[in-house]
Design a protein around this motif. Structure first.
Motif, mmCIF file in Angstrom:
data_model
loop_
_atom_site.group_PDB
_atom_site.id
_atom_site.type_symbol
_atom_site.label_atom_id
_atom_site.label_comp_id
_atom_site.label_asym_id
_atom_site.label_seq_id
_atom_site.Cartn_x
_atom_site.Cartn_y
_atom_site.Cartn_z
ATOM 1 N N UNK A 378 23.364 41.182 39.459
ATOM 2 C CA UNK A 378 24.276 42.070 40.190
ATOM 3 C C UNK A 378 25.067 41.338 41.257
ATOM 4 N N UNK A 379 24.594 40.154 41.713
ATOM 5 C CA UNK A 379 25.329 39.369 42.712
ATOM 6 C C UNK A 379 26.138 38.238 42.077
ATOM 7 N N UNK A 380 25.594 37.598 41.036
ATOM 8 C CA UNK A 380 26.264 36.451 40.439
ATOM 9 C C UNK A 380 27.458 36.846 39.575
ATOM 10 N N UNK A 381 27.357 37.971 38.868
ATOM 11 C CA UNK A 381 28.459 38.395 38.007
ATOM 12 C C UNK A 381 29.721 38.691 38.824
ATOM 13 N N UNK A 382 29.655 39.476 39.924
ATOM 14 C CA UNK A 382 30.877 39.658 40.732
ATOM 15 C C UNK A 382 31.401 38.344 41.309
ATOM 16 N N UNK A 383 30.483 37.448 41.722
ATOM 17 C CA UNK A 383 30.939 36.166 42.268
ATOM 18 C C UNK A 383 31.701 35.368 41.219
ATOM 19 N N UNK A 384 31.183 35.341 39.975
ATOM 20 C CA UNK A 384 31.872 34.624 38.901
ATOM 21 C C UNK A 384 33.201 35.279 38.555
ATOM 22 N N UNK A 385 33.228 36.638 38.582
ATOM 23 C CA UNK A 385 34.462 37.345 38.244
ATOM 24 C C UNK A 385 35.545 37.111 39.299
ATOM 25 N N UNK A 386 35.156 36.908 40.551
ATOM 26 C CA UNK A 386 36.129 36.693 41.628
ATOM 27 C C UNK A 386 36.529 35.224 41.770
ATOM 28 N N UNK A 387 35.716 34.341 41.207
ATOM 29 C CA UNK A 387 36.007 32.912 41.366
ATOM 30 C C UNK A 387 37.263 32.493 40.620
ATOM 31 N N UNK A 388 37.453 32.967 39.384
ATOM 32 C CA UNK A 388 38.605 32.566 38.588
ATOM 33 C C UNK A 388 39.933 32.985 39.232
ATOM 34 N N UNK A 389 40.092 34.260 39.685
ATOM 35 C CA UNK A 389 41.351 34.593 40.383
ATOM 36 C C UNK A 389 41.561 33.767 41.644
ATOM 37 N N UNK A 390 40.469 33.422 42.344
ATOM 38 C CA UNK A 390 40.610 32.593 43.547
ATOM 39 C C UNK A 390 41.013 31.169 43.180
ATOM 40 N N UNK A 391 40.463 30.665 42.072
ATOM 41 C CA UNK A 391 40.775 29.298 41.644
ATOM 42 C C UNK A 391 42.233 29.162 41.229
ATOM 43 N N UNK A 392 42.789 30.239 40.666
ATOM 44 C CA UNK A 392 44.194 30.220 40.242
ATOM 45 C C UNK A 392 45.155 30.630 41.346
ATOM 46 N N UNK A 393 44.619 30.990 42.516
ATOM 47 C CA UNK A 393 45.470 31.333 43.640
ATOM 48 C C UNK A 393 45.860 32.789 43.735
ATOM 49 N N UNK A 394 45.341 33.620 42.838
ATOM 50 C CA UNK A 394 45.668 35.049 42.889
ATOM 51 C C UNK A 394 44.973 35.722 44.065
#
Length: 511
Positions: A378-394
């Protein structure tokens, strides 16, 4: 010599020819005022927007009709108690006649709001207990909204006490036994109920709604404008810290006020004939009776903030109590937030057995693995889902970093959820405990269960676990013993409802 004519016989209460009673006419001093207040939006709109045209008269006519309807209700309402039912009729042009069978009556609540207390009146709500899970009370609740306090207590006794007190209780016994009453020192638990948070949310939502409808921005006016300007000049961390402290203080003050209004003068007593009687409230008083024949168990609820300071609250599991908006709304509260030890004592006294603090059987280690896995996911899945938009600058980086920082807290919650798990069979009761953020210990009578259910998901089958479900016609309707070992779960189910699973267990052993 002439003899005087015999006086006419008056039919007795509870017979087929029982007399009709009317509502107290002092309600005529209250009802028109209340109807006028409810009609103010229509009246103001008609006078302001409809000045000089027909809409003004339409608004006035609607207001007059509303007041006349309320007055007609007070003048024409009648009720009576026969041997088999409670009857109520009202209406002048449109007649209404309702009857509630007495054997279906589950609750008789006596509520005295400020409008009633002004004239020593009360409202009696006669319920059948069928309108749970959010349904409205209109169809299965009969409301007598203006009777004297003495009449309200008479109706409560008549409708709920089906046995004569003289037959069930020794004449020398006290009229009632005090089980618990509120202690002013319990106010220290009020801020940890967080009930004030809902009030703050409701106030902010209402203010925002009206400001939006009027196209107003409150930040542009008065003190809020100055406050907004100061916020923009202060560091972000200081603004957040100040806002958090202010919110906590406001929530604490409102929670204490709500505790006083709801639970002041709280008393739990046992009346002759086997009835638990609950009285509470400061401004609006409420009186609820629970027949012990319909008491199916009790819950000890320990939400995390309350548990951190050693508090809890007790709630009855009883047939017929309304559960649509929580047991507190339905009147099943055995004790408001108080020391957990005191709550357990009251629950034991109400049930007549020691159940609230019995040693519980621990669940196997596989249950711990399931809780840790689910908590980390429940904590790692949201972190992974938010990492990609952050990595691309969104998105900025801080959302996924915050989610990742919650992983240790999630693991701690998972461990605590496992540590909480437990069950026991003691006397007439099945006891089960679960939850972390909202830990609950519940005891339900085994002889009141409507069956027993053993379920398991695909993941539980792989882990060798099952969940035992105890269905009961009270409270939430079913209570779970979660993630118990397969063999232990089957044995628990068989012991809880002896003989019910025996054919299946014999067949399973033969296979």
């Amino acid at each position: 010599m002439s003899t005087a004519a015999p006086a006419p016989l008056v039919a007795a209460e509870g017979t087929a020819e029982a007399p009709w009673h009317r509502l107290d006419l002092r309600m005529l001093l209250i009802r028109p005022v209340l109807d006028l207040v409810r009609s103010l939006p229509v009246l103001v709109g008609a006078l302001v927007l409809g000045s000089g045209n027909s809409w003004q008269w339409i608004g006035l006519a609607i207001t007059a009709l509303t007041i006349a309807t309320g007055v007609s209700h007070c003048l024409t309402s009648r009720y009576r108690i026969t041997r088999t039912q409670v009857e109520w009729r009202t209406g002048l042009l449109l007649r209404k006649h309702r009857a509630v069978p007495r054997d279906r009556i589950r609750t008789v609540d006596v509520v005295s709001e400020p409008k009633h207390r002004l004239f020593s009146l009360a409202a009696v709500r006669i319920g059948t207990g069928r309108h749970s899970h959010g349904q409205g009370p209109g169809k299965d609740e009969l409301v007598l909204d203006a009777v004297t306090r003495d009449e309200a207590q008479r109706l409560r006794t008549l409708l709920l006490h089906r046995k004569a007190v003289a037959e069930s209780v020794d004449a020398t016994a006290p009229p009632e036994q005090l089980l618990a009453e509120v202690d002013k020192r319990w106010l220290r638990y009020a801020p940890f109920t967080l009930s004030g948070l809902a009030v703050v949310g409701a106030i902010l939502g209402t203010v925002y709604h009206f400001a939006h409808e009027l196209n107003l921005d409150p930040v542009r006016y008065g003190p809020l404008r100055d406050l907004a300007q100061r916020v923009t000049e202060e560091p972000v961390w200081l603004t957040v810290l100040t806002a958090a402290i202010g919110l906590l203080v406001l929530v604490a003050v409102l929670s204490v006020g709500g505790y006083v209004l709801s639970f002041w003068n709280f008393r739990l007593t046992r009346e002759p004939g086997g009835t638990l009687h609950i009285r509470r409230g400061l401004v609006t008083t409420r009186s609820v009776s629970i027949e012990e024949d319909r008491l199916r168990g009790a819950e000890v609820k320990e939400p995390l903030p309350l548990r951190l300071v050693g508090g809890a609250k007790g709630v009855a599991v009883a047939a017929g109590l309304r559960e649509g908006k929580g047991a507190d709304k339905g009147g099943g509260l055995l004790l408001p937030p108080a020391p957990v030890g005191r709550v357990r004592e009251v629950v034991d006294d109400a049930l007549g057995e020691h159940v609230a603090d019995v040693p519980l059987v621990r669940h196997p280690r596989q249950a711990l693995n399931r809780r840790i896995t689910r908590a980390l996911t429940s904590a790692l899945v949201p972190a992974a889902a938010l990492f990609l938009p952050a990595h691309t600058g969104v998105l900025p980086n801080w959302p996924w970093q915050v989610a990742l920082a919650l992983v240790p807290f999630a693991a701690l919650v998972g461990w605590d959820r496992y540590r909480t798990l437990g069950h026991a069979l003691t006397g007439r009761y099945l006891v089960t405990r679960s939850g972390s953020l909202a830990r609950t210990t519940v005891a339900v009578r085994r002889d009141a269960l409507t069956g027993i259910v053993v379920v398991r998901s695909w993941f539980q089958r792989r882990a060798g676990l099952v969940t035992v479900v105890a269905p009961i016609a009270a409270g939430r309707g079913r209570y779970h013993v979660v993630d118990v070992g397969e063999n232990a779960g089957l044995a628990l189910a068989d012991a809880t409802a002896p003989g019910l699973l025996t054919p299946f267990l014999v067949r399973r052993a033969a296979e």
